[in-house]
Enzyme design. Structure first.
Site, PDB file in Angstrom:
ATOM      1  N   MET A 256       5.660 -14.949  -3.773  1.00 56.69           N
ATOM      2  CA  MET A 256       4.475 -14.657  -2.960  1.00 56.69           C
ATOM      3  C   MET A 256       4.804 -14.692  -1.466  1.00 56.69           C
ATOM      4  O   MET A 256       4.410 -13.806  -0.708  1.00 56.69           O
ATOM      5  CB  MET A 256       3.380 -15.671  -3.282  1.00 56.69           C
ATOM      6  CG  MET A 256       2.037 -15.358  -2.673  1.00 56.69           C
ATOM      7  SD  MET A 256       0.840 -16.644  -3.051  1.00 56.69           S
ATOM      8  CE  MET A 256       0.577 -16.373  -4.802  1.00 56.69           C
TER       9      MET A 256
ATOM     10  N   ARG B 244     -11.593  16.575  -3.995  1.00 59.62           N
ATOM     11  CA  ARG B 244     -11.809  15.220  -3.513  1.00 59.62           C
ATOM     12  C   ARG B 244     -13.123  15.316  -2.745  1.00 59.62           C
ATOM     13  O   ARG B 244     -14.090  15.837  -3.294  1.00 59.62           O
ATOM     14  CB  ARG B 244     -10.603  14.780  -2.651  1.00 59.62           C
ATOM     15  CG  ARG B 244     -10.530  13.294  -2.455  1.00 59.62           C
ATOM     16  CD  ARG B 244      -9.207  12.846  -1.829  1.00 59.62           C
ATOM     17  NE  ARG B 244      -9.090  13.172  -0.398  1.00 59.62           N
ATOM     18  CZ  ARG B 244      -8.095  12.758   0.378  1.00 59.62           C
ATOM     19  NH1 ARG B 244      -7.127  12.003  -0.115  1.00 59.62           N
ATOM     20  NH2 ARG B 244      -8.042  13.087   1.649  1.00 59.62           N
TER      21      ARG B 244
ATOM     22  N   TYR C  62      12.346 -17.427  -9.960  1.00 57.03           N
ATOM     23  CA  TYR C  62      11.358 -17.456 -11.051  1.00 57.03           C
ATOM     24  C   TYR C  62      11.812 -16.632 -12.242  1.00 57.03           C
ATOM     25  O   TYR C  62      12.337 -15.521 -12.081  1.00 57.03           O
ATOM     26  CB  TYR C  62      10.044 -16.844 -10.576  1.00 57.03           C
ATOM     27  CG  TYR C  62       9.192 -17.729  -9.701  1.00 57.03           C
ATOM     28  CD1 TYR C  62       8.933 -19.059 -10.034  1.00 57.03           C
ATOM     29  CD2 TYR C  62       8.594 -17.206  -8.568  1.00 57.03           C
ATOM     30  CE1 TYR C  62       8.116 -19.845  -9.237  1.00 57.03           C
ATOM     31  CE2 TYR C  62       7.768 -17.972  -7.755  1.00 57.03           C
ATOM     32  CZ  TYR C  62       7.540 -19.301  -8.101  1.00 57.03           C
ATOM     33  OH  TYR C  62       6.733 -20.062  -7.323  1.00 57.03           O
TER      34      TYR C  62
ATOM     35  N   LYS D 254      -5.727   5.977  10.586  1.00 64.08           N
ATOM     36  CA  LYS D 254      -6.381   5.228   9.496  1.00 64.08           C
ATOM     37  C   LYS D 254      -5.398   4.209   8.919  1.00 64.08           C
ATOM     38  O   LYS D 254      -4.194   4.270   9.216  1.00 64.08           O
ATOM     39  CB  LYS D 254      -6.841   6.207   8.425  1.00 64.08           C
ATOM     40  CG  LYS D 254      -5.699   6.906   7.699  1.00 64.08           C
ATOM     41  CD  LYS D 254      -6.179   8.037   6.821  1.00 64.08           C
ATOM     42  CE  LYS D 254      -4.999   8.696   6.120  1.00 64.08           C
ATOM     43  NZ  LYS D 254      -5.383   9.944   5.449  1.00 64.08           N
TER      44      LYS D 254
HETATM   45  C1  LIG Z   1      -4.530  10.993   5.823  1.00 65.87           C
HETATM   46  C2  LIG Z   1      -5.067  12.304   6.135  1.00 65.87           C
HETATM   47  C3  LIG Z   1      -4.372  13.178   6.996  1.00 65.87           C
HETATM   48  C4  LIG Z   1      -2.991  12.900   7.528  1.00 65.87           C
HETATM   49  O1  LIG Z   1      -2.018  13.222   6.571  1.00 65.87           O
HETATM   50  P1  LIG Z   1      -0.458  13.088   6.934  1.00 65.87           P
HETATM   51  O2  LIG Z   1       0.227  13.667   5.747  1.00 65.87           O
HETATM   52  O3  LIG Z   1      -0.201  11.634   7.098  1.00 65.87           O
HETATM   53  O4  LIG Z   1      -0.253  13.827   8.180  1.00 65.87           O
HETATM   54  C5  LIG Z   1      -5.002  14.348   7.360  1.00 65.87           C
HETATM   55  N1  LIG Z   1      -6.230  14.662   6.888  1.00 65.87           N
HETATM   56  C6  LIG Z   1      -6.900  13.855   6.041  1.00 65.87           C
HETATM   57  C7  LIG Z   1      -8.246  14.260   5.567  1.00 65.87           C
HETATM   58  C8  LIG Z   1      -6.348  12.670   5.631  1.00 65.87           C
HETATM   59  O5  LIG Z   1      -7.012  11.878   4.794  1.00 65.87           O
END
Ligand SMILES: *Cc1c(COP(=O)(O)O)cnc(C)c1O
Length: 382
Positions: free
Chosen positions: A323, A137, A275, A39
């Site tokens: 920037m 969550r 700046y 991700k």
């Molecule tokens: C991001 C995520 C992971 C991975 O976590 P790491 O600490 O990077 O290994 C695993 N499960 C879920 C649901 C996540 O959102």
């Protein structure tokens, strides 16, 4: 090298990434599938390039956050199982079914819509139910789980393939009572569903820290993100691993972020820099101007406190991060020249700028440092 005409780019070490995959494969053993979490543009490392390498190196599944990421992976011709961890809007569910993406589900409305779509297309949709075990969550509360499972079972084209949960307090502590409690809650949820006649083949709870520290969290799949990129989830995880004598060899960071010097110039003692005139040359100084700024993900909080590497030595950031530019002090690196390669994050010669050091300076974690590198910068696999 093809890097000759690049000005601001990220290099990904294929060898380091493959090694890290192998380390985790070995650590979790052959009975546990490895879902590589890619991700957030593979934690800033580049979604498609990383996905190919981790799969070639033995990862079994990919885990993405969004339907857009799943689409990119499929468009690259990757056929491996893909699990979407984040919310997919109802309007995108048909696309998810067509792309054969496994979905994390917890809303009845999602199940209803998926049931209808899968039926109409005559295709199977595989669902992973997220169980609420204490993180508060995503997730279905345990008391609602049997009804939720029955709802899925009511649609002939829906397959309840997975059960998952995610730990709230595993990276931040060296004492893991809360994770133990969540693990118990999850195991109870699994037993409860089993006793009601549901058999769910894939069970997964472990992120990197859990996979490193607690074999009992592995079930038959682990979702490993940060560790594959060669970064530890936290200092606490590292300490816990050392205390427990975990035999995971050193992880090797995969990413190096580079740029080149755009100008070298003298600044006289007493002149201010940048700046807001927040920095002052207290001696005659040589500055190098670098074509990278907060737009690229070089955090503005690194103003006057960051450092980069030039010719293997540290050059401190002077004045505010702009920037698209920063200024660094090369007074003590007299050989520094225009177009010299500069390392913003990673190793150069005998020294390095780690994601942890940058994170410490700006009050965040290594995860945020790497994921916020602008996705538009080229990722070059070396
Ligand atoms: C991001 C995520 C992971 C991975 O976590 P790491 O600490 O990077 O290994 C695993 N499960 C879920 C649901 C996540 O959102």
């Amino acid at each position: 090298m093809q890097q000759g005409n690049l000005l601001n780019w990220v290099e990904i070490s294929r060898r380091a990434l493959a090694q890290n995959v192998l380390r985790f494969k070995t650590h979790i053993g052959p009975a546990v599938k490895l879902a590589a979490v890619v991700k957030a543009n593979a934690y800033g490392h580049g979604l498609v390039g990383v996905s190919r390498i981790v799969l070639e190196s033995g990862a079994d599944w990919l885990a993405v956050n969004s339907i857009e990421e799943a689409e990119q992976v499929r468009a690259a011709g990757i056929a491996a199982p893909v699990l979407c961890l984040g919310y997919v809007p109802l309007s995108q569910l048909e696309k998810a079914v067509r792309l054969d993406v496994r979905l994390t589900v917890y809303n009845p409305a999602t199940v209803e819509r998926l049931g209808e779509i899968a039926g109409r297309l005559g295709r199977k949709a595989r669902l992973h139910v997220k169980v609420e075990t204490g993180t508060n969550r995503q997730g279905v509360r345990r008391e609602e789980l049997p009804d939720f499972a029955r709802m899925i079972a009511g649609y002939p084209h829906l397959v309840l393939e997975g059960l998952s949960t995610h730990y709230a307090n595993i990276e931040d502590v060296t004492e893991h009572r809360f994770a133990e409690l969540q693990l118990r809650n999850f195991s109870e949820a699994c037993s409860m569903l089993e006793s009601q006649g549901f058999s769910v083949p894939v069970r997964h709870t472990a992120c990197t820290a859990a996979a490193i520290l607690f074999p009992r969290t592995l079930f038959n799949m682990a979702r490993v993100g940060i560790g594959l990129y060669g970064l530890w989830p936290s200092k606490e995880t590292r300490i816990s691993a050392l205390q427990a004598g975990v035999a995971l060899n050193e992880l090797e960071p995969v990413l190096t972020w580079k740029t080149r010097i755009a100008q070298v110039k003298p600044v006289k003692s007493g002149e201010t820099i940048g700046y807001g005139c927040t920095d002052l040359a207290t001696q005659d100084t040589r500055l190098a101007v670098l074509p990278v700024g907060y737009y690229d993900g070089y955090d503005r909080k690194l103003s006057s406190i960051g450092y980069v590497l030039i010719r293997g030595r540290r050059a401190p950031v002077r004045g505010r991060v702009c920037m698209n530019m920063i200024m660094v002090d090369v007074t003590n690196i007299p050989e520094a020249r225009v177009e010299d390669e500069v390392v913003l994050l990673g190793r150069q010669g005998d020294d390095s700028v780690s994601a942890e050091v940058l994170a410490g300076k700006i009050g965040t974690i290594n995860y945020e440092v790497v994921t916020r590198i602008n996705p538009l910068l080229p990722r070059i696999i070396v």
